[in-house]
Write a protein that holds these residues in place. Structure first.
Motif, PDB file in Angstrom:
ATOM      1  N   LYS B  40       0.830  -1.216   0.000  1.00  0.00           N
ATOM      2  CA  LYS B  40       0.000   0.000   0.000  1.00  0.00           C
ATOM      3  C   LYS B  40       0.862   1.263   0.000  1.00  0.00           C
ATOM      4  O   LYS B  40       0.680   2.164  -0.825  1.00  0.00           O
ATOM      5  CB  LYS B  40      -0.925   0.004   1.235  1.00  0.00           C
ATOM      6  N   THR B  41       1.818   1.311   0.939  1.00  0.00           N
ATOM      7  CA  THR B  41       2.685   2.496   1.023  1.00  0.00           C
ATOM      8  C   THR B  41       3.509   2.641  -0.244  1.00  0.00           C
ATOM      9  O   THR B  41       3.671   3.749  -0.777  1.00  0.00           O
ATOM     10  CB  THR B  41       3.603   2.383   2.256  1.00  0.00           C
ATOM     11  N   THR B  42       3.977   1.504  -0.760  1.00  0.00           N
ATOM     12  CA  THR B  42       4.749   1.534  -2.006  1.00  0.00           C
ATOM     13  C   THR B  42       3.916   2.153  -3.132  1.00  0.00           C
ATOM     14  O   THR B  42       4.414   2.952  -3.927  1.00  0.00           O
ATOM     15  CB  THR B  42       5.181   0.103  -2.374  1.00  0.00           C
ATOM     16  N   PRO B  86       1.754  11.319   4.532  1.00  0.00           N
ATOM     17  CA  PRO B  86       2.448  10.033   4.636  1.00  0.00           C
ATOM     18  C   PRO B  86       2.109   9.220   5.880  1.00  0.00           C
ATOM     19  O   PRO B  86       1.553   9.729   6.847  1.00  0.00           O
ATOM     20  CB  PRO B  86       3.920  10.458   4.677  1.00  0.00           C
ATOM     21  N   GLU B  87       2.481   7.937   5.795  1.00  0.00           N
ATOM     22  CA  GLU B  87       2.322   7.025   6.920  1.00  0.00           C
ATOM     23  C   GLU B  87       3.112   7.547   8.118  1.00  0.00           C
ATOM     24  O   GLU B  87       4.240   8.027   7.975  1.00  0.00           O
ATOM     25  CB  GLU B  87       2.868   5.664   6.480  1.00  0.00           C
ATOM     26  N   GLY B  88       2.495   7.446   9.279  1.00  0.00           N
ATOM     27  CA  GLY B  88       3.192   7.891  10.492  1.00  0.00           C
ATOM     28  C   GLY B  88       3.235   9.408  10.624  1.00  0.00           C
ATOM     29  O   GLY B  88       4.037   9.939  11.397  1.00  0.00           O
ATOM     30  N   LEU B 162      -3.729   9.513   1.308  1.00  0.00           N
ATOM     31  CA  LEU B 162      -3.597   9.400   2.765  1.00  0.00           C
ATOM     32  C   LEU B 162      -3.121   7.999   3.129  1.00  0.00           C
ATOM     33  O   LEU B 162      -3.784   7.010   2.795  1.00  0.00           O
ATOM     34  CB  LEU B 162      -4.940   9.654   3.437  1.00  0.00           C
ATOM     35  N   ASP B 163      -1.995   7.923   3.816  1.00  0.00           N
ATOM     36  CA  ASP B 163      -1.450   6.617   4.165  1.00  0.00           C
ATOM     37  C   ASP B 163      -1.718   6.295   5.634  1.00  0.00           C
ATOM     38  O   ASP B 163      -1.107   6.873   6.530  1.00  0.00           O
ATOM     39  CB  ASP B 163       0.057   6.574   3.873  1.00  0.00           C
ATOM     40  N   GLU B 164      -2.649   5.404   5.859  1.00  0.00           N
ATOM     41  CA  GLU B 164      -3.024   4.946   7.200  1.00  0.00           C
ATOM     42  C   GLU B 164      -3.246   6.071   8.206  1.00  0.00           C
ATOM     43  O   GLU B 164      -2.510   6.172   9.195  1.00  0.00           O
ATOM     44  CB  GLU B 164      -1.960   3.980   7.746  1.00  0.00           C
ATOM     45  N   PRO B 165      -4.272   6.870   7.969  1.00  0.00           N
ATOM     46  CA  PRO B 165      -4.562   7.945   8.928  1.00  0.00           C
ATOM     47  C   PRO B 165      -4.918   7.427  10.321  1.00  0.00           C
ATOM     48  O   PRO B 165      -4.829   8.186  11.282  1.00  0.00           O
ATOM     49  CB  PRO B 165      -5.738   8.706   8.285  1.00  0.00           C
TER      50      PRO B 165
HETATM   51 MG   LIG Z   1       2.324   1.035   4.826  1.00  0.00          MG
END
Ligand SMILES: [Mg+2]
Ligand SMILES: Nc1ncnc2c1ncn2[C@@H]1O[C@H](COP(=O)(O)OP(=O)(O)O)[C@@H](O)[C@H]1O
Lengths: 297, 240
Positions: B40-42, B86-88, B162-165
């Motif tokens: 997913k992040t990729t 981004p994630e985090g 949006l990466d893992e809000p």
């Molecule tokens: Mg990820």
């Protein structure tokens, strides 16, 4: 206050300013890309020879020389980034160490080839070698000008970093380059800018150095560069106020060792100065203004 | 607005994405769900130009015609309106809240517009306005997420990634964040592609959903369809 003391304070301020001007660049570059640029001290030499050349050519008005030296230093700093650093971006820390060290040696040897190894005497014109009586002491004008200009540069740069959009972006890249990219910040351009700014200030220090000591040579950047690097470490690498404070601590202690120790010890002043550094770092390993190394995202 | 066809992306020697097909239409919320390590992040990093494309195609339909994502720099993609949260969270902890938001509009030269956009964020998330001079590192996780979303919105996204809000947030805070995202979509028309491990929340919000497994899209449908799909339920929504 005795005139001797006044004289020593002025000397300390002046020498400390020169270290601070060089240290700022070290610190800026380290702060943004975690790279110790060993070629940074050579920019002082480049600034000194630019001054020499401009004065000798007798083609530009005096007032323009510092501006040209600043611009030339910016270009030289930027060139180091383009040629030496950009080619290895993304490589491990040790690569940067080797590449900038090689760049330093290359610059010194090019200077030896094209400028000759003989030290050159060169004096600023009479008007710039004026002396002023201050509190009974006889002080060289340049020793007042150097701290004043350094203060202006430091204030200007700090304001730039604190207040402007590009300054905020520089701090953002320093903290988290990945996230900075997501803001549309071009990291390459900012790194170039930072090398350039550092180079401009180091070259300005070279102009002052040549005016203060009246002698220049291709290897003259090495020791001041090394000491300015120590100044950054004392102040806390990556911290601008730290670099400036470190420069003054180094300048003052060097003057103090020479001025107040018995004469037979003054030849060992660098040993004392480096000893002081070790002492400070034993007490505060992160430097005076440095934050204890944090984990980075 | 976004069309991804048979996208392949490698990370080091690993072939991480092995044929991603997805599309997002203007004004909708799409979601990409899947297990940890699925890619997913990729996918999102590729869409914002941070990873090279090894095969296939990703195209962004901007106002000025279609844009080949693989041939556009990260700066160019931000300028075109693809904004990646981004994630985090990745807020700038040593910068003030205000400075973080200002950076969201780094590429804009219109001071009035930036000031207005920042003021809008303070209206959406009053807590940020009250603390605008505070270093962002002092905020709680939920507040940092608001800041990360705010920072992305200041850029006036055409497509918000949006990466893992929900990552690392308490369930109640997560719901507040998702409520805010839904409201942003309805009231401001922000198009979104949300990546989530928390599939339930994402599917409830999404118009369109994609399920990713080992670098491939294995299921596509409306959010509702996938919510009702027993296979999805078992794989992603069931206990454990
Ligand atoms: Mg990820
Ligand atoms: N920097 C990297 N280098 C090499 N492989 C990576 C890197 N980051 C992630 N991967 C690999 O890519 C795969 C997908 O990761 P990622 O896209 O982060 O998954 P997700 O976001 O769905 O959890 C994982 O198998 C992971 O090991």
């Amino acid at each position: 206050m005795s005139d001797y003391l006044i004289q020593q304070i002025v000397n300390g301020l002046s020498l400390g300013s020169l270290y601070a001007l060089v240290a700022i660049g070290f610190s800026l570059i380290y702060g943004v890309i975690r790279l110790v640029n060993f070629a940074h001290g050579d920019l002082l030499m480049i600034g000194a020879f630019m001054t020499f050349g401009l004065v000798a050519s007798d083609m530009v008005p005096w007032a323009a020389i510092p501006l040209l030296v600043l611009a030339g230093g910016f270009a030289a700093g930027g060139l180091i980034e383009r040629v030496a650093f950009r080619s290895i971006s993304g490589a491990p820390m040790i690569t940067g160490f080797i590449v900038t060290l090689s760049a330093s040696i290359a610059i010194q040897n090019l200077a030896l080839i094209f400028l000759g190894s003989q030290p050159r005497n060169f004096n600023f014109p009479e008007v710039f070698r004026m002396r002023l009586p201050i509190g009974g002491a006889d002080v060289a004008l340049i020793d007042i000008v150097i701290p004043a200009v350094t203060l202006l540069c430091a204030l200007g740069l700090t304001t730039f970093i604190r207040r402007t959009r590009v300054g905020i972006a520089i701090r953002a890249v320093a903290e988290n380059p990945f996230a900075a990219q997501l803001m549309g910040i071009s990291i390459g351009r900012l790194v170039f800018l930072v090398f350039g700014l550092g180079g401009a200030l180091a070259a300005l220090a070279g102009l002052f150095w040549s005016g203060k000591y009246g002698q220049i040579n291709p290897l003259m950047g090495f020791l001041p560069g090394l000491k300015a690097f120590l100044a950054t470490i004392i102040g806390g690498v990556g911290s601008l106020p730290g670099a400036i404070a470190g420069g003054y601590i180094l300048g003052f202690s060097e003057i103090a060792f020479v001025g107040f120790l018995p004469p037979e010890y003054s030849g060992y002043r660098d040993a004392f100065v480096f000893g002081l550094l070790i002492l400070i770092l034993l007490v505060r390993p992160q430097g005076l203004f440095g934050e204890a190394e944090q984990e980075r995202a | 607005m976004l069309r991804v066809e048979d996208l392949h992306v490698d990370r080091g020697r690993t072939k991480v994405l092995q044929g991603i097909n997805l599309s997002v239409e203007p004004g909708e919320i799409a979601t990409l769900i899947g297990a940890n390590g699925a890619g997913k992040t990729t996918t999102l990093m590729t869409l914002s130009g941070l990873l090279p494309i090894a095969g296939g195609r990703a195209e962004f339909r901007a106002e000025r015609g279609p844009l080949d994502i693989g041939a556009t720099s990260p700066v160019g993609l931000v300028r075109a309106g693809i904004i990646h949260c981004p994630e985090g969270r990745q807020i700038f902890g040593r910068l003030s809240i205000e400075e973080n938001l200002q950076l969201g509009a780094y590429l804009s030269n219109d001071r009035d517009r930036i000031a207005q956009a920042v003021a809008d964020i303070y209206e959406w998330f009053p807590i940020l306005g009250e603390r605008r001079a505070l270093k962002a590192g002092n905020l709680s996780g939920g507040e940092q997420m608001m800041l990360a979303i705010g920072r992305a919105l200041v850029a006036e996204p055409k497509l918000l990634l949006l990466d893992e809000p929900s990552l690392g947030l308490a369930p109640q805070i997560t719901e507040e964040i998702f409520d805010a995202l839904g409201k942003l979509n309805r009231e401001k028309g922000v198009t979104m592609l949300i990546v989530e491990q928390n599939a339930m929340l994402a599917l409830e919000l999404a118009d369109r959903a994609f399920v990713i497994e080992n670098g491939r899209i294995v299921l596509t449908g409306t959010g509702k369809e996938l919510l009702d799909d027993p296979a999805v339920f078992e794989a992603y929504l069931g206990v454990g």
